[in-house]
Design a protein around this motif. Structure first.
Motif, PDB file in Angstrom:
ATOM      1  N   THR A 255       1.902   6.639  11.393  1.00 35.17           N
ATOM      2  CA  THR A 255       2.121   6.352   9.975  1.00 35.17           C
ATOM      3  C   THR A 255       3.053   7.360   9.303  1.00 35.17           C
ATOM      4  N   THR A 256       3.689   8.220  10.101  1.00 36.44           N
ATOM      5  CA  THR A 256       4.699   9.131   9.569  1.00 36.44           C
ATOM      6  C   THR A 256       6.076   8.523   9.811  1.00 36.44           C
ATOM      7  N   LEU A 257       6.903   8.526   8.777  1.00 41.32           N
ATOM      8  CA  LEU A 257       8.268   8.030   8.910  1.00 41.32           C
ATOM      9  C   LEU A 257       9.204   9.232   8.962  1.00 41.32           C
ATOM     10  N   PHE A 258      10.008   9.297  10.014  1.00 43.91           N
ATOM     11  CA  PHE A 258      11.025  10.331  10.180  1.00 43.91           C
ATOM     12  C   PHE A 258      12.382   9.712   9.862  1.00 43.91           C
ATOM     13  N   VAL A 259      13.192  10.425   9.094  1.00 42.35           N
ATOM     14  CA  VAL A 259      14.504   9.920   8.678  1.00 42.35           C
ATOM     15  C   VAL A 259      15.565  10.966   9.003  1.00 42.35           C
ATOM     16  N   THR A 260      16.603  10.552   9.728  1.00 36.61           N
ATOM     17  CA  THR A 260      17.738  11.425   9.993  1.00 36.61           C
ATOM     18  C   THR A 260      18.803  11.232   8.915  1.00 36.61           C
ATOM     19  N   SER A 274      19.541  17.073   7.155  1.00 41.99           N
ATOM     20  CA  SER A 274      18.241  17.414   7.737  1.00 41.99           C
ATOM     21  C   SER A 274      17.555  16.172   8.297  1.00 41.99           C
ATOM     22  N   VAL A 275      16.513  16.407   9.064  1.00 41.85           N
ATOM     23  CA  VAL A 275      15.599  15.344   9.485  1.00 41.85           C
ATOM     24  C   VAL A 275      14.350  15.513   8.648  1.00 41.85           C
ATOM     25  N   ILE A 276      14.000  14.489   7.885  1.00 44.05           N
ATOM     26  CA  ILE A 276      12.880  14.593   6.955  1.00 44.05           C
ATOM     27  C   ILE A 276      11.735  13.683   7.390  1.00 44.05           C
ATOM     28  N   GLN A 277      10.548  13.982   6.874  1.00 39.23           N
ATOM     29  CA  GLN A 277       9.367  13.219   7.264  1.00 39.23           C
ATOM     30  C   GLN A 277       8.413  13.073   6.086  1.00 39.23           C
ATOM     31  N   MET A 278       7.624  11.994   6.120  1.00 41.00           N
ATOM     32  CA  MET A 278       6.551  11.811   5.150  1.00 41.00           C
ATOM     33  C   MET A 278       5.556  10.797   5.707  1.00 41.00           C
ATOM     34  N   LYS A 279       4.271  11.070   5.505  1.00 37.44           N
ATOM     35  CA  LYS A 279       3.240  10.087   5.837  1.00 37.44           C
ATOM     36  C   LYS A 279       3.275   9.009   4.764  1.00 37.44           C
ATOM     37  N   ILE A 280       3.442   7.766   5.191  1.00 38.65           N
ATOM     38  CA  ILE A 280       3.613   6.687   4.214  1.00 38.65           C
ATOM     39  C   ILE A 280       2.436   5.718   4.192  1.00 38.65           C
ATOM     40  N   GLY A 281       1.467   5.913   5.083  1.00 43.54           N
ATOM     41  CA  GLY A 281       0.278   5.073   5.055  1.00 43.54           C
ATOM     42  C   GLY A 281       0.468   3.681   5.623  1.00 43.54           C
ATOM     43  N   ILE A 282       1.607   3.433   6.270  1.00 40.34           N
ATOM     44  CA  ILE A 282       1.894   2.152   6.912  1.00 40.34           C
ATOM     45  C   ILE A 282       2.188   2.423   8.377  1.00 40.34           C
ATOM     46  N   LYS A 283       1.561   1.676   9.253  1.00 42.01           N
ATOM     47  CA  LYS A 283       1.713   1.923  10.681  1.00 42.01           C
ATOM     48  C   LYS A 283       2.966   1.243  11.211  1.00 42.01           C
ATOM     49  N   GLY A 284       3.725   1.977  12.029  1.00 40.80           N
ATOM     50  CA  GLY A 284       4.961   1.450  12.562  1.00 40.80           C
ATOM     51  C   GLY A 284       4.873   1.089  14.026  1.00 40.80           C
ATOM     52  N   MET A 285       5.888   0.404  14.495  1.00 39.34           N
ATOM     53  CA  MET A 285       6.001   0.030  15.896  1.00 39.34           C
ATOM     54  C   MET A 285       6.451   1.237  16.714  1.00 39.34           C
ATOM     55  N   ALA A 286       5.985   1.289  17.950  1.00 37.76           N
ATOM     56  CA  ALA A 286       6.269   2.417  18.820  1.00 37.76           C
ATOM     57  C   ALA A 286       7.679   2.364  19.381  1.00 37.76           C
ATOM     58  N   SER A 287       8.251   3.541  19.676  1.00 37.52           N
ATOM     59  CA  SER A 287       9.478   3.631  20.445  1.00 37.52           C
ATOM     60  C   SER A 287       9.163   3.389  21.919  1.00 37.52           C
ATOM     61  N   HIS A 288      10.134   2.873  22.654  1.00 43.28           N
ATOM     62  CA  HIS A 288       9.937   2.567  24.076  1.00 43.28           C
ATOM     63  C   HIS A 288      10.875   3.399  24.933  1.00 43.28           C
ATOM     64  N   ARG A 289      10.310   3.971  25.998  1.00 44.74           N
ATOM     65  CA  ARG A 289      11.105   4.712  26.970  1.00 44.74           C
ATOM     66  C   ARG A 289      11.965   3.761  27.798  1.00 44.74           C
ATOM     67  N   PHE A 290      13.002   4.323  28.422  1.00 45.15           N
ATOM     68  CA  PHE A 290      13.822   3.565  29.341  1.00 45.15           C
ATOM     69  C   PHE A 290      13.044   3.340  30.638  1.00 45.15           C
ATOM     70  N   ALA A 291      13.120   2.126  31.175  1.00 39.67           N
ATOM     71  CA  ALA A 291      12.293   1.751  32.311  1.00 39.67           C
ATOM     72  C   ALA A 291      12.804   2.289  33.640  1.00 39.67           C
ATOM     73  N   GLY A 292      14.012   2.775  33.703  1.00 41.46           N
ATOM     74  CA  GLY A 292      14.579   3.238  34.963  1.00 41.46           C
ATOM     75  C   GLY A 292      14.254   4.682  35.281  1.00 41.46           C
TER      76      GLY A 292
END
Length: 292
Positions: A255-260, A274-292
């Protein structure tokens, strides 16, 4: 709550944030500074290159991908900061004078790579964009490359709504976000405008929350726009940076949003670059690693 920087450094062109949930680590790049960076357990690490780097994505095998102007490379994360050990995975874009820009992995671990005319000189200074020579490519785990689009200006935003039935991707030169259906043979169907031009800047990178809303960084607009699943504007989120470039959800509960952001040469705000962050109380989708 307010937006806070994740570290005290400022970057020329911070971009491509990735959240590694398994290790609670944040990855990003400074495209114009030729650096890939990782923040883990309060320690900031970096790897310095000699060319622009647009994305930094860990893999399922323990190393990471870096998308450089010369191609997609594997990076040994144990190699020294100023002597990074890389090996070429593939040169996805055959067009001379292009560079990588947007890059994200879908939930199958396939890398989608958007490219553009290289607009940076050897010191990371700006060069004019004079042609629409960019493309969109998919790189599978076996390093095979599938060309998907050509004739693109600046490819930004890669998110997959509707259970991967489509991809949303922006062309920043057009000022809009497009929707492309994904066909059974994995090719892309006819595009349509999903989110139209807006007075608050041009569309850059995006993240999607678990309800299918897309949080889009607005280059030059000093904000994020949260678009509803139908492409309509849900809300405008003000930011303390003038040129946000992308965003990603992360943190222990996602639920933390990071912004570049980028730092303009003149008239920069305190937190620009800067890279900034804030807890926004909304759940986000996960990042995915490369499969190789």
């Amino acid at each position: 709550m307010k937006w806070l920087p994740v570290c005290d450094q400022r970057f020329k062109l911070a971009e491509g944030p990735f959240w590694d949930h398994a290790h609670q680590a944040l990855y990003w790049v400074d495209i114009a500074g030729f650096r890939a960076l990782r923040l883990h357990a309060g320690k900031l690490s970096h790897w310095q290159f000699t060319e622009p780097v647009s994305a930094f994505i860990p893999t399922m095998t323990g190393d990471a991908l870096v998308t450089l102007a010369s191609g997609v490379h594997r990076l040994d994360l144990d190699s020294p900061s100023h002597q990074p050990v890389i090996s070429l995975l593939c040169a996805a874009d055959p067009v001379a004078g292009n560079r990588a820009n947007e890059a994200r992995c879908d939930r199958h671990g396939r890398l989608w790579l958007g490219t553009m005319q290289n607009n940076l000189d050897e010191e990371g200074g700006d060069l004019p964009i004079e042609r629409r020579s960019g493309g969109l490519y998919r790189v599978d785990g076996d390093a095979s490359v599938a060309p998907l689009l050509n004739g693109q200006g600046i490819v930004n935003t890669l998110v997959w709504p509707e259970n991967d039935a489509a991809v949303l991707t922006a062309d920043t030169l057009d000022g809009v976000i497009y929707r492309y259906p994904i066909n059974q043979d994995h090719s892309l169907g006819e595009r349509e405008v999903w989110a139209h031009e807006h007075s608050r800047g041009a569309p850059d990178g995006s993240a999607m929350d678990e309800d299918g809303f897309v949080w889009n960084a607005r280059w030059g607009g000093g904000c994020l726009i949260r678009f509803a699943p139908d492409g309509s504007v849900d809300r405008v989120v003000e930011l303390p940076v003038s040129h946000p470039t992308s965003c990603v959800f992360g943190g222990p509960d996602m639920t933390t949003l990071f912004v570049t952001s980028a730092r303009p040469a003149d008239g920069a705000l305190e937190l620009d670059g800067s890279v900034i962050q804030m807890k926004i109380g909304i759940k986000g989708m996960a990042s995915h690693r490369f499969a190789g």
